[in-house]
Design an enzyme around this catalytic site. Structure first.
Site, short mmCIF file in Angstrom:
data_model
loop_
_atom_site.label_atom_id
_atom_site.label_comp_id
_atom_site.label_asym_id
_atom_site.label_seq_id
_atom_site.Cartn_x
_atom_site.Cartn_y
_atom_site.Cartn_z
N HIS A 1 -17.66 -53.41 -21.23
CA HIS A 1 -17.58 -54.87 -21.05
C HIS A 1 -16.19 -55.27 -20.56
CE1 HIS A 1 -21.46 -55.97 -22.68
NE2 HIS A 1 -21.21 -55.48 -23.88
N HIS B 1 -15.83 -54.53 -17.00
CA HIS B 1 -16.60 -55.50 -16.22
C HIS B 1 -15.72 -56.74 -15.96
CE1 HIS B 1 -20.84 -57.58 -15.86
NE2 HIS B 1 -20.23 -57.48 -14.70
N HIS C 1 -18.77 -48.34 -25.03
CA HIS C 1 -19.62 -49.47 -24.69
C HIS C 1 -18.79 -50.76 -24.54
CE1 HIS C 1 -23.34 -51.99 -25.09
NE2 HIS C 1 -22.43 -52.86 -25.49
N GLU C 2 -18.03 -51.05 -25.58
CA GLU C 2 -17.24 -52.29 -25.54
C GLU C 2 -16.22 -52.24 -24.41
OE1 GLU C 2 -18.35 -54.66 -27.00
OE2 GLU C 2 -19.63 -53.63 -28.43
ZN LIG Z 1 -22.53 -54.97 -25.39
#
Ligand SMILES: [Zn+2]
Length: 733
Positions: free
Chosen positions: A523, A526, A519-520
């Protein structure tokens, strides 16, 4: 850990543009009347670059790197003051420009301004979140309201706003590129939303409110940090350790050393210590004790109690919303989010709430039956939930988390993450040791393009818990990608709170923690994929209820066979995780979704209702109790973040009236992964290319709903989310 929407991750923002956006856990304090309109004249002695290394341009390879080795806490205040003074002078120059306002001399000039302060606040943010301590907290308390006042000085600069408005209304705007037009829209909207059009008296009051809020946010987060640091449970004997797996015993022994409690084991008052303890401890009395300690953070009626602070924050937010012309704080916050209105966010939450509560009742019934069968002679209470949930998992799915853990080595999974980034986006990761770090535990990798060898950026990895580091996991952008001043590459970090095990042994993590890592890293990707011109539109600077979409999407790649076969290797034998174990994990995918969803959603609903309540004086404890009762909250669990410790909502404006964002984003996530499933699978190059083109690389240069439509060919539908969580209604899992 929890399920995808409940990840405690957040992004840390620096002062991008003029608004002290939010910095999840890390805002700051006091109430000082800041009316110095020309602080440039009063810049302190050590505000010069040669005397204060925090002000200097970043030097070294990779377009320069943050000088973490030169930070001293005493340098922050003069550096922030000098940075603010410099930016105000730059802004003043833009506002007074005798030339007619143009995109270039106004908007682009604003994008170029404030670079020194950006650099300082990046370092300041890292210290607030990961290197905090008493000396730093003094600086935070003093500087938070001053930073708030500084932001207002810019948004309330009339001459500046007139120029922005002129560019916004100019017929020449049509000649700008789409990205430029969106940037103009963003400036104009942000200024209006921050009160640029208010009368002078209202502006003054607004600024006062913002400064008061900044002070309250700082006190709120410092109180939670204090209770997480100062409170812990000491275990004295083998009997106290009953049920705890070896890895938890080792971590508790290490914590006892840190806390200087000899011949003992210590359970810290943080989620990464409490959740596993509640899952495995056979000692029901100690589970209750640990649970109570954790859920009462900030709610103990002592010096660190947050209730009065919350009441004040809510009243000030309500007053500010009214001043700005909105019915409530929630309406103000959601206007520019994807959801647009609190009603639409509520609609989604309510659609999911009922099936999730129904699922909780089923889960509790399973747990109660198992407890009865064991002759436990108890009624399931909140401190029993994780414990019996784990037992049900074993009974129903023949799945023991400790059976999975030996295959999940932190460093191997990190390699797996790199491999996925290579497959989807063509990235290559090379460790570098020639850049300074804030703490010896932090490591850095250079990211390059596999095909062209082009430098993409840097990725900092700070995986371990330590004193002064806030709990949870998050991503932080140290520098955003942009092209307004030549090609600037991005620098991002991932932060977590894994408890260091024994030296020399690989650190094993849970499936949930592995999911969080993906998940991290989502980011981070992104940020790394960003390909825009203007820094205000770069990378993760997107709508709050959209920003969790790319990160949640990346979670899906952990469970792909390609990752598991290569990187989920047994730490002793080196053998990949057996397929039949993977099958059992998959069969249990929707297990416990009732708990995870209700735990999260109850917090999201309370957050929204607190901010829809207007300016009536709120007693947080009573409001929480009554709201949950009206919602029909099952008594066997609590909100993931109770109000007095809800850092997402009260440590800054950040996720206030915005905790629903994780669910909103997850609708997109579940639906988006379908594009891969319907295509050639998770590594379908064509779908990955579209993902990069319309989602990961565009930042905020396009409307997120449009970007999504380009990627998927249609709008997202809620069905995929309901299916993912096992709420599809056909009773199957
Ligand atoms: Zn998050």
């Amino acid at each position: 850990m929890w399920d995808s929407i409940t990840r405690s991750c957040t992004l840390l923002f620096t002062i991008a543009m003029v608004i002290w956006a939010f910095a999840d856990n890390m805002n700051t304090a006091s109430a000082r009347d800041e009316k110095d309109n020309n602080p440039a004249l009063t810049a302190p002695d050590n505000a010069k670059e040669d005397q204060n290394p925090l002000l200097a341009k970043w030097t070294g390879k990779y377009g320069g790197v943050p000088p973490f080795d030169r930070v001293q806490v005493s340098l922050f205040k003069p550096a922030l003051e000098a940075g603010m003074a410099e930016q105000l002078a730059e802004v003043d120059k833009i506002a007074r420009d005798p030339a007619a306002p143009t995109f270039e001399n106004t908007i682009v000039a604003m994008e170029r301004a404030g670079r020194t302060l950006d650099r300082v606040t990046t370092l300041y943010g890292v210290w607030a979140a990961t290197m905090n301590g008493p000396e730093f907290q003094v600086v935070q308390r003093e500087m938070a309201p001053r930073l708030a006042a500084f932001g207002d000085q810019i948004t309330q600069n009339e001459a500046l706003f007139k120029r922005i408005e002129a560019v916004y209304n100019s017929p020449d705007k049509a000649k700008l590129t789409a990205e430029q037009q969106r940037l103009v829209w963003l400036y104009y909207t942000n200024f209006v939303r921050a009160g640029a059009r208010l009368a002078p008296e209202a502006k003054a009051r607004l600024s006062q409110i913002n400064q008061q809020l900044a002070g309250l946010y700082t006190r709120f987060s410092q109180n939670v940090l204090a209770e997480e640091t100062d409170q812990f449970i000491v275990l004295k004997s083998e009997a106290d350790l009953a049920g705890l797996p070896q890895s938890l015993r080792d971590a508790a022994a290490a914590a006892a050393v840190t806390k200087k409690v000899p011949d003992s084991w210590v359970i810290m008052n943080t989620r990464s210590a409490i959740d596993p303890f509640l899952t495995y401890s056979d000692r029901r009395d100690l589970r209750e004790k640990a649970w109570r300690m954790f859920i009462n953070r900030g709610d103990n009626g002592d010096a660190h109690d947050n209730n009065a602070i919350i009441t004040e924050i809510l009243q000030l937010r309500a007053e500010r919303a009214k001043l700005l012309g909105y019915p409530t704080h929630a309406h103000w916050r959601l206007e520019n989010a994807m959801a647009k209105t609190p009603e639409r966010a509520m609609e989604l939450m309510e659609a999911v709430w009922k099936p999730a509560v129904a699922r909780v009742h089923e889960e509790v019934a399973d747990m109660q039956a198992l407890a009865n069968k064991e002759g436990a002679n108890i009624k399931i209470e909140p401190w029993d939930y994780r414990y019996y949930m784990e037992k049900v998992r074993k009974a129903k799915y023949d799945l023991d988390q400790n059976e999975v853990k030996p295959y999940l080595q932190l460093e191997k999974l990190r390699e797996g993450i790199f491999w996925v980034a290579g497959e989807l986006f063509g990235f290559n990761f090379t460790p570098v040791t020639d850049v300074p770090v804030a703490h010896p535990d932090i490591r850095v990798w250079e990211v390059t393009d596999r095909a062209t060898k082009r430098h993409i950026g840097l990725w900092y990895f700070d995986p371990y818990a330590r004193a002064g580091k806030r709990s949870g996991a998050w991503m932080n952008a140290y520098r955003s990608q942009e092209k307004v001043n030549g090609e600037i590459t991005t620098i991002v970090s991932n932060n977590a709170n894994f408890i260091k095990g024994k030296p020399g042994e690989p650190l094993l993590i849970s499936w949930d923690d592995a999911t969080t890592m993906f998940h991290e890293f989502g980011h981070a990707l992104h940020g790394l994929n960003s390909n825009v011109t203007y820094p205000s539109l770069s990378g993760t600077a997107v709508a709050r209820d959209y920003v969790e979409f790319p990160s949640q999407l990346m979670e899906h790649w952990l469970a792909t066979p390609q990752v598991l076969q290569r990187f989920a290797l047994h730490y002793q034998t080196g053998k990949p995780i057996p397929q039949e174990l993977v099958d059992r994990i998959k069969r249990s995918a929707t297990f416990n979704q009732g708990f995870a969803t209700v735990e999260y959603l109850s917090a999201a609903l309370v957050d929204m209702k607190l901010h829809l309540a207007g300016d009536k004086k709120i007693d947080p404890d009573a409001f929480e109790r009554e709201t949950l009762s009206q919602l029909g909250m099952p008594h066997e669990l609590v909100m993931r973040h109770r109000t007095p410790q809800f850092l997402h909502v009260f440590a800054s404006d950040g996720y206030s009236a915005g905790y629903y964002s994780y669910l909103w984003s997850d609708v997109l996530t579940a639906d988006a992964f379908g594009a891969f499933v319907e295509g050639g699978g998770p590594y379908d190059a064509k779908v990955a290319a579209r993902l990069r083109q319309y989602i990961f690389s565009v930042g905020n240069t396009i409307d997120p709903a449009e970007g999504y439509r380009e990627f998927r060919g249609r709008d997202a539908k809620i069905e995929a989310l309901m299916k993912k969580r096992g709420f599809a209604g056909d009773g199957s899992e």
